[in-house]
Motif scaffolding. Structure first.
Motif, PDB file in Angstrom:
ATOM      1  N   GLY A 127       9.715 -22.453 -32.317  1.00  0.00           N
ATOM      2  CA  GLY A 127      10.052 -21.576 -33.620  1.00  0.00           C
ATOM      3  C   GLY A 127      11.728 -20.939 -33.104  1.00  0.00           C
ATOM      4  O   GLY A 127      12.186 -20.425 -33.612  1.00  0.00           O
ATOM      5  N   ARG A 128      11.920 -22.098 -32.109  1.00  0.00           N
ATOM      6  CA  ARG A 128      13.327 -22.006 -31.300  1.00  0.00           C
ATOM      7  C   ARG A 128      14.501 -21.825 -32.338  1.00  0.00           C
ATOM      8  O   ARG A 128      15.322 -20.971 -32.801  1.00  0.00           O
ATOM      9  CB  ARG A 128      13.401 -21.977 -30.180  1.00  0.00           C
ATOM     10  CG  ARG A 128      15.178 -21.475 -29.525  1.00  0.00           C
ATOM     11  CD  ARG A 128      15.056 -22.155 -27.949  1.00  0.00           C
ATOM     12  NE  ARG A 128      13.522 -21.619 -27.436  1.00  0.00           N
ATOM     13  CZ  ARG A 128      13.692 -22.126 -25.933  1.00  0.00           C
ATOM     14  NH1 ARG A 128      14.136 -23.163 -26.203  1.00  0.00           N
ATOM     15  NH2 ARG A 128      12.305 -21.954 -25.835  1.00  0.00           N
ATOM     16  N   ARG A 129      14.601 -22.461 -33.665  1.00  0.00           N
ATOM     17  CA  ARG A 129      15.590 -23.008 -34.212  1.00  0.00           C
ATOM     18  C   ARG A 129      15.994 -21.576 -35.092  1.00  0.00           C
ATOM     19  O   ARG A 129      17.029 -21.268 -35.451  1.00  0.00           O
ATOM     20  CB  ARG A 129      15.347 -24.617 -34.403  1.00  0.00           C
ATOM     21  CG  ARG A 129      16.934 -24.515 -35.336  1.00  0.00           C
ATOM     22  CD  ARG A 129      16.912 -26.491 -36.732  1.00  0.00           C
ATOM     23  NE  ARG A 129      16.433 -27.082 -35.760  1.00  0.00           N
ATOM     24  CZ  ARG A 129      16.492 -28.418 -35.733  1.00  0.00           C
ATOM     25  NH1 ARG A 129      16.322 -28.940 -36.735  1.00  0.00           N
ATOM     26  NH2 ARG A 129      16.381 -29.217 -34.667  1.00  0.00           N
ATOM     27  N   VAL A 130      14.622 -21.635 -35.956  1.00  0.00           N
ATOM     28  CA  VAL A 130      14.521 -20.338 -36.850  1.00  0.00           C
ATOM     29  C   VAL A 130      15.284 -18.858 -36.191  1.00  0.00           C
ATOM     30  O   VAL A 130      16.376 -18.223 -36.607  1.00  0.00           O
ATOM     31  CB  VAL A 130      13.373 -20.528 -37.048  1.00  0.00           C
ATOM     32  CG1 VAL A 130      13.509 -19.653 -38.653  1.00  0.00           C
ATOM     33  CG2 VAL A 130      12.990 -21.688 -38.200  1.00  0.00           C
ATOM     34  N   ALA A 131      14.653 -18.939 -35.147  1.00  0.00           N
ATOM     35  CA  ALA A 131      14.768 -17.778 -34.182  1.00  0.00           C
ATOM     36  C   ALA A 131      16.205 -17.528 -33.788  1.00  0.00           C
ATOM     37  O   ALA A 131      16.359 -16.085 -33.903  1.00  0.00           O
ATOM     38  CB  ALA A 131      13.711 -17.693 -33.154  1.00  0.00           C
ATOM     39  N   ASP A 132      16.734 -18.240 -33.215  1.00  0.00           N
ATOM     40  CA  ASP A 132      18.361 -19.014 -33.207  1.00  0.00           C
ATOM     41  C   ASP A 132      19.071 -18.524 -34.104  1.00  0.00           C
ATOM     42  O   ASP A 132      20.431 -17.014 -34.540  1.00  0.00           O
ATOM     43  CB  ASP A 132      18.692 -20.209 -32.528  1.00  0.00           C
ATOM     44  CG  ASP A 132      18.244 -20.253 -31.258  1.00  0.00           C
ATOM     45  OD1 ASP A 132      17.725 -19.191 -30.436  1.00  0.00           O
ATOM     46  OD2 ASP A 132      17.913 -21.180 -30.930  1.00  0.00           O
ATOM     47  N   GLU A 133      19.302 -18.654 -35.349  1.00  0.00           N
ATOM     48  CA  GLU A 133      19.944 -18.620 -36.792  1.00  0.00           C
ATOM     49  C   GLU A 133      19.324 -17.498 -36.988  1.00  0.00           C
ATOM     50  O   GLU A 133      20.619 -16.499 -37.887  1.00  0.00           O
ATOM     51  CB  GLU A 133      19.203 -19.047 -37.903  1.00  0.00           C
ATOM     52  CG  GLU A 133      19.806 -20.412 -37.973  1.00  0.00           C
ATOM     53  CD  GLU A 133      19.280 -21.879 -38.832  1.00  0.00           C
ATOM     54  OE1 GLU A 133      18.370 -20.827 -39.732  1.00  0.00           O
ATOM     55  OE2 GLU A 133      19.013 -22.769 -38.523  1.00  0.00           O
ATOM     56  N   LEU A 134      18.258 -16.246 -36.426  1.00  0.00           N
ATOM     57  CA  LEU A 134      18.282 -15.180 -36.661  1.00  0.00           C
ATOM     58  C   LEU A 134      18.484 -13.471 -35.983  1.00  0.00           C
ATOM     59  O   LEU A 134      18.621 -13.160 -35.868  1.00  0.00           O
ATOM     60  CB  LEU A 134      17.022 -14.418 -37.644  1.00  0.00           C
ATOM     61  CG  LEU A 134      16.652 -15.938 -38.802  1.00  0.00           C
ATOM     62  CD1 LEU A 134      15.072 -15.393 -39.327  1.00  0.00           C
ATOM     63  CD2 LEU A 134      17.280 -15.227 -39.602  1.00  0.00           C
ATOM     64  N   GLY A 135      19.205 -14.167 -34.899  1.00  0.00           N
ATOM     65  CA  GLY A 135      18.817 -13.506 -33.909  1.00  0.00           C
ATOM     66  C   GLY A 135      17.597 -12.617 -33.246  1.00  0.00           C
ATOM     67  O   GLY A 135      17.927 -11.795 -32.228  1.00  0.00           O
ATOM     68  N   ILE A 136      16.585 -14.041 -32.678  1.00  0.00           N
ATOM     69  CA  ILE A 136      15.674 -13.360 -32.549  1.00  0.00           C
ATOM     70  C   ILE A 136      14.937 -13.265 -30.856  1.00  0.00           C
ATOM     71  O   ILE A 136      15.327 -14.949 -31.814  1.00  0.00           O
ATOM     72  CB  ILE A 136      14.628 -13.538 -33.379  1.00  0.00           C
ATOM     73  CG1 ILE A 136      14.636 -12.875 -35.036  1.00  0.00           C
ATOM     74  CG2 ILE A 136      12.558 -13.449 -32.820  1.00  0.00           C
ATOM     75  CD1 ILE A 136      13.760 -13.420 -36.320  1.00  0.00           C
ATOM     76  N   GLU A 137      14.436 -12.828 -30.372  1.00  0.00           N
ATOM     77  CA  GLU A 137      14.090 -13.948 -29.020  1.00  0.00           C
ATOM     78  C   GLU A 137      12.810 -14.792 -29.001  1.00  0.00           C
ATOM     79  O   GLU A 137      11.906 -14.240 -30.233  1.00  0.00           O
ATOM     80  CB  GLU A 137      14.335 -11.953 -27.998  1.00  0.00           C
ATOM     81  CG  GLU A 137      15.029 -11.201 -27.673  1.00  0.00           C
ATOM     82  CD  GLU A 137      14.299 -10.492 -26.372  1.00  0.00           C
ATOM     83  OE1 GLU A 137      13.448 -10.460 -25.873  1.00  0.00           O
ATOM     84  OE2 GLU A 137      14.968  -9.373 -26.488  1.00  0.00           O
ATOM     85  N   THR A 138      12.850 -16.067 -28.587  1.00  0.00           N
ATOM     86  CA  THR A 138      11.678 -16.700 -27.986  1.00  0.00           C
ATOM     87  C   THR A 138      11.516 -16.160 -26.614  1.00  0.00           C
ATOM     88  O   THR A 138      11.517 -16.953 -25.562  1.00  0.00           O
ATOM     89  CB  THR A 138      11.927 -17.541 -28.615  1.00  0.00           C
ATOM     90  OG1 THR A 138      12.769 -18.716 -27.715  1.00  0.00           O
ATOM     91  CG2 THR A 138      12.233 -17.695 -30.087  1.00  0.00           C
ATOM     92  N   ASP A 139       9.903 -16.684 -26.323  1.00  0.00           N
ATOM     93  CA  ASP A 139       9.245 -16.799 -25.878  1.00  0.00           C
ATOM     94  C   ASP A 139       7.584 -17.263 -25.475  1.00  0.00           C
ATOM     95  O   ASP A 139       7.268 -17.788 -26.832  1.00  0.00           O
ATOM     96  CB  ASP A 139       9.068 -15.687 -24.954  1.00  0.00           C
ATOM     97  CG  ASP A 139       8.713 -16.115 -22.890  1.00  0.00           C
ATOM     98  OD1 ASP A 139       8.584 -16.591 -22.251  1.00  0.00           O
ATOM     99  OD2 ASP A 139       9.222 -14.574 -23.015  1.00  0.00           O
ATOM    100  N   SER A 140       7.380 -17.619 -24.250  1.00  0.00           N
ATOM    101  CA  SER A 140       6.233 -17.953 -24.563  1.00  0.00           C
ATOM    102  C   SER A 140       5.112 -18.288 -23.597  1.00  0.00           C
ATOM    103  O   SER A 140       5.738 -17.878 -22.549  1.00  0.00           O
ATOM    104  CB  SER A 140       6.159 -19.745 -24.878  1.00  0.00           C
ATOM    105  OG  SER A 140       6.535 -20.646 -23.761  1.00  0.00           O
TER     106      SER A 140
END
Length: 289
Positions: A127-140
């Protein structure tokens, strides 16, 4: 069937006529309270409990212990709820990938980390694209077949706690969404492992605590066995930390987690030493008529 005289086959070696592991019904453990009268509660063990490598140093000096005290209200489960995320702890959500793509949900709940649990190294629903738009960190963390699940559970627990530690303030509670394709198996196992590690619960109690909020949890046999093994690993790490053995210092702490994943002589499922493969005889042979 091979025990019948009419069978065309006979036993070539002894075997069990029933499963080695019986699947037990997941019943509410009494020590968590009853969901029938809103007494269900998750609370951390006493403050003298040693967490070792599971948390950063001085974790509870920054992270509010009250965030781990959870008394969820009862909710009526409907089939459509499997398509959205449920709040398992005040700061921890579990759901399907659709929740990680739901901008309205992410903003409304104040999600600060998306932790994806893909089923292979080639499938990473971040979900990196949405996360980048909202300034949310991502990991897996990847729970692939044949992989060292124990290492991934430890890594996930530490990743969640590191995020809480780094982003907590007296007025701000970070929130993490753990998700996979369905939000019912691999991501659910990660949340179960987190509750086991932090609350000192056995795997069945932790699984029920998750199922209490997300009824559609369905953990397969292979992952179930890995959680049973994880229960023993966490208990051992707690005993070492309580004993004051300096195994979880800054360097040793990192080694503690990495060693679980890098040791080539450790079995991927339960930490037992791998023995060389030797052919076994066929379990049945033709009956001579």
């Amino acid at each position: 069937m091979s025990r019948l005289e009419s069978s065309p086959y006979i036993r070539n070696e002894e075997y069990l006529a029933e499963p080695l592991f019986k699947v037990h019904d997941v019943l509410p453990p009494a020590h968590l309270g009853s969901p029938l009268n809103d007494e269900f509660a998750l609370e951390l063990p006493s403050q003298d409990t040693a967490y070792g490598e599971l948390v950063p140093d001085n974790f509870f000096e920054r992270v509010n212990r009250a965030w781990f005290q959870h008394r969820p209200e009862r909710q009526l489960w409907s089939y459509d709820m499997r398509r959205v995320a449920q709040q398992i702890l005040p700061f921890l959500w579990l759901g399907p990938i659709s929740s990680a793509l739901d901008r309205e949900f992410l903003q409304r709940e104040g999600i600060t980390l998306l932790l994806a649990v893909p089923f292979s190294n080639h499938s990473r629903p971040t979900g990196r694209r949405v996360a980048d738009e909202l300034g949310i960190e991502t990991d897996s963390v990847t729970l692939a077949d044949g992989q060292n699940y124990i290492y991934q559970y430890l890594r996930a627990v530490r990743r969640i706690n590191d995020h809480l530690f780094l982003h907590s303030t007296p007025t701000h509670m970070p929130k993490i969404l753990v998700f996979c394709e369905t939000g019912s198996d691999r991501s659910a196992a990660v949340v179960v492992a987190y509750i086991m590690a932090m609350y000192g619960l056995d795997w069945l109690s932790a699984r029920w605590a998750v199922s209490h909020r997300r009824l559609c949890v369905a953990i397969g046999e292979q992952i179930r066995q890995s959680l049973i093994s994880f229960e023993s690993i966490v208990a051992a790490k707690r005993d070492v930390a309580k004993a004051g053995v300096n195994s979880f210092g800054n360097n040793a702490r990192k080694r503690g987690i990495d060693a679980t994943g890098d040791d080539a002589d450790v079995d991927m499922m339960d930490g037992n030493t791998i023995t060389p493969f030797t052919p076994r005889p066929a379990p049945f042979i033709d009956r001579v008529l």
